[in-house]
Scaffold this active site. Sequence first.
Site, PDB file in Angstrom:
ATOM      1  N   GLU B  64     -50.311 -53.597  10.468  1.00 35.21           N
ATOM      2  CA  GLU B  64     -51.026 -53.797  11.725  1.00 35.21           C
ATOM      3  C   GLU B  64     -52.091 -52.728  11.902  1.00 35.21           C
ATOM      4  OE1 GLU B  64     -47.736 -53.753  11.430  1.00 35.21           O
ATOM      5  OE2 GLU B  64     -46.904 -55.567  12.344  1.00 35.21           O
ATOM      6  N   ARG B 114     -42.621 -57.607  22.596  1.00 34.71           N
ATOM      7  CA  ARG B 114     -41.316 -57.417  21.966  1.00 34.71           C
ATOM      8  C   ARG B 114     -40.862 -55.975  22.132  1.00 34.71           C
ATOM      9  NH1 ARG B 114     -40.263 -57.548  15.350  1.00 34.71           N
ATOM     10  NH2 ARG B 114     -38.784 -55.833  15.422  1.00 34.71           N
ATOM     11  N   ASN B1006     -38.248 -61.870   5.175  1.00 31.91           N
ATOM     12  CA  ASN B1006     -37.563 -61.776   6.468  1.00 31.91           C
ATOM     13  C   ASN B1006     -38.349 -62.413   7.598  1.00 31.91           C
ATOM     14  OD1 ASN B1006     -35.242 -60.779   7.921  1.00 31.91           O
ATOM     15  ND2 ASN B1006     -36.714 -59.449   8.980  1.00 31.91           N
TER      16      ASN B1006
END
Lengths: 333, 1183
Positions: B64, B114, B1006
């Site tokens: 990111e 989140r 994942n």
Amino acid sequence: MNLKTKYLGFELDNPLVPSASPLSKDIDMAKRLEDAGAPALVMYSLFEEEIYHEDAELDHYLANGSDSFAEALSYFPDEMHDFKAGPEEYLEQIRLLKEKLDIPIIASLNGVSIGGWIEKAKLMEVAGADALELNIYYLPTDPVQSGAEVKDIYFDILKAVKGKVSIPVAMKIGNAFSALPSFAKKIEDAGADALVLFNRFYQPDINLERLEVEPSLALSTSDEIRLPLRWIAVLRNQVKMSLGATSGVHTAEDVLKLTMAGADVTFMTSALLKYGPEHISRIKTDLLQWMEENEYASLDQMRASMSMKNVTDPSAFMRANYIKILREYQQNN
Amino acid sequence: MKRQQVTIDGNEAAAYVAHKTNEVCAIYPITPSSNMGEWADQWSAMGIKNIWGTIPHIIEMQSEGGAAGAVHGALQTGALTSTFTASQGLLLMIPNMYKIAGELTSTVFHVSARTVATHALSIFGDHSDIMAARSTGFAFLGSSNVQEVMDMALIAQSATLKTRVPFIHFFDGFRTSHEVQRIEQLSDDDIRAMLNDELIIEHRKRGLNPNNPVLRGTAQNPDVFFQARETGNPFYVKAPELVQETMDEFAKIVGRKYKLFEYYGAKDAESVIVIMGSGADTVHDTVDYMVDKGEKVGLLKVRLFRPFSAKHFVKELPKSVQKIAVLDRTKEPGATGEPLYVDALTAINENRVNGSTPLIIGGRYGLSSKEFTPGMVAAVFDNLKQAKPKNHFTVGISDDVGKTSLEYDKELSVHKGKMFRGMFYGLGADGTVGANKNSIKIIGETTDFFAQGYFVYDSKKSGSMTVSHLRFGENPIRAPYLINKANFVACHQFVFLETQDMLKNIEQGGTFLLNAPYSADEAWDNLPLKVQEEIIAKELKVYVIDALKVAKQTGMGVRINTIMQTCFFAISGVLPKAEAINSIKQYIRKTYGSKGEEIVAKNYKAVDETLSHLDRLQVPDKTTSNIILKSAVPDEAPDFVKNVTGKIISGHGDDLPVSAFSVDGTWPTGTTQWEKRNIASEIPVWNPDICIQCNKCAFVCPHSVIRPKVYFDDLLEKAPETFKSTRVRGREWEDGEVYTLQVAPEDCTGCALCVEACPVKDKTDTKLKAINMEPQLPLRQTEKENWDFFLSLPEVKRERVKHDNVKGSQLLQPLFEFSGACTGCGETPYVKLASQMFGDRMIIANATGCSSIYGGNLPTTPWSKNAEGRGPTWSNSLFEDNAEFGLGFRLTIDKHAEQARELLEVLRPKIGSELVNEILNADQTTEKGIFEQRERVAKLNDILEGFKSSEGKRLLSISDNLVKKSVWIMGGDGWAYDIGYGGLDHVLASGKNVNILVMDTEVYSNTGGQASKATPLGSVAKFAAAGKPTFKKDLGMMAMNYGNVYVAQIAMGASDIQTVKAFQEAESYEGPSIIIAYSHCIAHGINMRYGLDQQKAAVDCGHWILYRYDPRREEQAKNPLQIDCKKPSLPVADYLYKETRYKMLTKSMPERAKMLLTEAEKHVKHKWQRYQDLANTTAQQSV
């Protein structure tokens, strides 16, 4: 002097038709076959199993594990993929071959049951296939199934396919049938436009180290033409449909023999895989040379000239042939 | 013009607008925002254009931080640019966000808010990430539901151009990002009307351009920085008004009206809740309900959180307000209150209402997607009613420590009118969720009903349960919380009834649809007692279908989704039956059409066959069952496991109070052994007569459920009747010793990797091996007893077996067992092996990813300990910092060992020279040496116990570092190749003694299969939807460049012995070591049973070269590089096309697939040659 022949209603320049093989998967290769003189092309087979299982497999693995775990609700960006599922890829190949090649394209459908896959015959016709070769590879392993029942499977599938399409249909069969002439006649009665003798089934092998049954691929040899040769000679004057010989055609001699026995076309796979598409033009040259040396004007002239009906000693194609060989063997040893 | 109604989730709604309104998106996967990037990438790959007719350029970055950098660069050169992120991802963007805001650059970042990891990681939603970024200078605009997400995404895009202030547009992770709702989709015309071309041109003009050169990003000094920093103030002052103007414009064009702060409720409200995000919808409906009852309550929704307009905030409050509760979905420890509360206080204090200040209190709710329900809202209003309301409260938990929590009514239901509320219990793999998503679409798009769907998933990756919560109704659905009063419950897997009390949430007279392996007549007697009791007491209508039977009959295999969906429509009456079936079929075509006519036909057939198999169960008056619900954990489990873990397993984790937990996130290890999941339908059964005791089965077992032991036969006296043993093979064993291979029947996942690995075939029946899969149920009880007995047998002494071969390594106790990894996982066998070889002295740093999830996700965790209480100690820091985190472990150990040695010298006279010398000069290169050193240190500790000096106490506290410890840094390719590569590289360069295990699945497994730099050319992955056009990074080669790093590339399916050797050598090397391990993965689209065969194929075709590079060999004048595999002999296509990740491209883009295959073939040849050259050249130089 010409090599012309007729098969499934098509006028062909010669009888050297490449039979179903991976060569037709590649457009460049198909073009080379045409350039080398192939008068028609039988495509690789679309298998019943492919239609059912490959799609199911793709669907299964694309969805496998999805919607189970919050972080990974899917694993593939499959929504953007417009899959050429099942016959789509095959139909696309028919279209492409039709676009790039001028010779007739014979699509090949391989299966063993009456089911949805038969519908694909129509799709092949719509996609542009000039004819169909129906290849039924049914291995009876059930002790209560009679020979007649096995043969019925062939008739039923053929009738079902014929009911779907208006293009000619050739039936390709294996050699393990009783009363072959009667079987061939019934195949003709069921609507087949040609009979192709014989499918060369790849027989499995056992790997002694791994104790596993493995498929094994062995290319044919010229010796193998004798089985189709005998049966084409026997059948030639008993059926009206076209007869195609397949298995073991490698040389001009092979072609000549099969033609004399009565074959309308002589299919090739192993020789082309081994020597390349240009092998067709070599055989053509050899054929013409042989015909010139032996003063034949056309293949039609010799076609069926040595069929069972036309040979001096028809028994040579029958049991007598066997007895004769044995006697010669004893005399020579 | 009527706009199109679409049924989508929040992520898709945000991505829709972002893709329409941007030219560039730099992205990186992170839950729960990954889907936004995936949508944008997919749309661009499909050639979908933005409103200006061009296809946005989407680029995946390495992190990111990288994405923010690329965004900053694209913005600085004038492109309309966006990104999508959450949590840690947003935090990594913060430095660039300061820059972007400081430079007054227009952009919108879409954030599915989140939880930021603190004492634990959580993938779920709260505002801690948003709050951590609130000081960057970005504007923060929040959405409460899916419709708002689409609307606010556009409002933010429009407002950022007007205000020049960059925007974060946020919505609640999972609750909104993953909630499916029927909404009205904005049209291109709407979007165009909201975006001013002039402003876009101005944005471009501000971009750097050599034709008009400027300089931006200077370094400034004390003389000017401050003043320059204040220049932006007018923009922030004006921003709220401009955002409101934008909202007003939106209202004119689209019709929906929004305000910066929006009051809803009684005009004369005395109590008001201030809240933002999805919780506002819960308050909205609860206020409705309470106002109807005459309560003077109201709600102030916060939409523009930054810049916070105190003026608008105060103006919007009703004059009558006396008490305000500000709810924050975040926690700021040590602050005077949470951010929104503090803002509200300031706003009101600075802008007094009617001269008097209402009472303002603050509270926390909903951390990590904790449910926020009408009952909790009512509790907050109740609190406000008190004479002295509790301030700094919490709601939704029981805080028995800080006493902050409010009591609330768990049953309160506030919905109005007729509403279908259905809960569907499915197995992860059975397609229940997918079918439910289709059902919502059918209802949302073919009726006027409002529709909502939310899906709850399991924490385990295998054998997981999903619960779908579906609501349909005539009124808008504002219920961002799970259903607690269902009128329809469907159980798609009969076995769930054994463990789940799924009827506890069904209301009186509700409908229960049950998939059972029985007819309606037989089903009743096979139901657990509790289920029978609830059916009778609640007078339920019960319908039974044997869906598996129908699925098998119609060629659907085990996928029962279509069948259960048909049942649902048939009995729920949501739609007329014929219409419903027609719609189901339309959606089947939509879903499966591209995958083949036969698949469609099969599903159609399943639909047609279903109704004749669906029967109503005639409910008897009395119960007949003696089947009782299984307890989550056995009685012999430790108290903590019973009292805490067991509650979480059985779905009652919400009821645990604060005092149940450690204060610092510490949990005991070895808890998976108490969670018996029984998910395998078949388990391996051992045939001792033909077994050659090679232990290969145990070696490959991903879940440590098949184990060998050697022990003396006198111990067999107490063995259960069916317990098997046989004479042990090998001269190293003594007379009387026997061998047993035992399976843990309740922990096995049934992957069958062991059977595939077994090299033995029965000579009389070659389909049988020395282990064979057989149905679990008939074996469960006897094998459970055998397993318990097996565990009671002593472990083989570690020094008795060879650690550097397959057979010996498997006689070492695994200290990683029964993880929740996927069935047949390709990573866990490596992890387990490491735990066997070094587990009793192992300390692990685990990068976030699959391995941190199966390694550390509650309720139970697989890292365990041996009989002496020793075992791996494990921690997960972050995704990006794992190598550095593990290096930190090494630094501590080295420093403490050094100090301990120094203190030994200081205390030598008191301890005794002999012991000191023995300890200082100990050879710990062997298991025996380590064992002896442990004994010496134990002796030392005994002596030190008696010391009173500071030196003595200090030495006692660190003396265990005198025994060799094994530092392991583990993670996947996303970490090692991408986000953590900088740190990994630095750690490799450090020369420190750490061991790095990269479990290379060649994709971000994942987060759902996004491409990493480990993804091979030609492989389809998310963000590489058309097949990755670039080669896989050669991480091993890069590591070898250092010369002093031990490097191994391994694949246990190709060579198990090389795998063991690599682990042994890596660990023994006193410098940095890296092992890159090929890990087959569900994301490859393979039959996991044959994962090891694929590993072998990867090696045989040359894709994956096995090698070991050991710098120690140079000292022996040997080539440090050894290639451990033969020259590639398998055609590359034979490997690739057994995997869906490659094969799918041949079905969708055959020409491109062919081109990529040719490139891959070339690459394989070149790579092999390169490695050969390196091996040979180096050898010549060495000689």
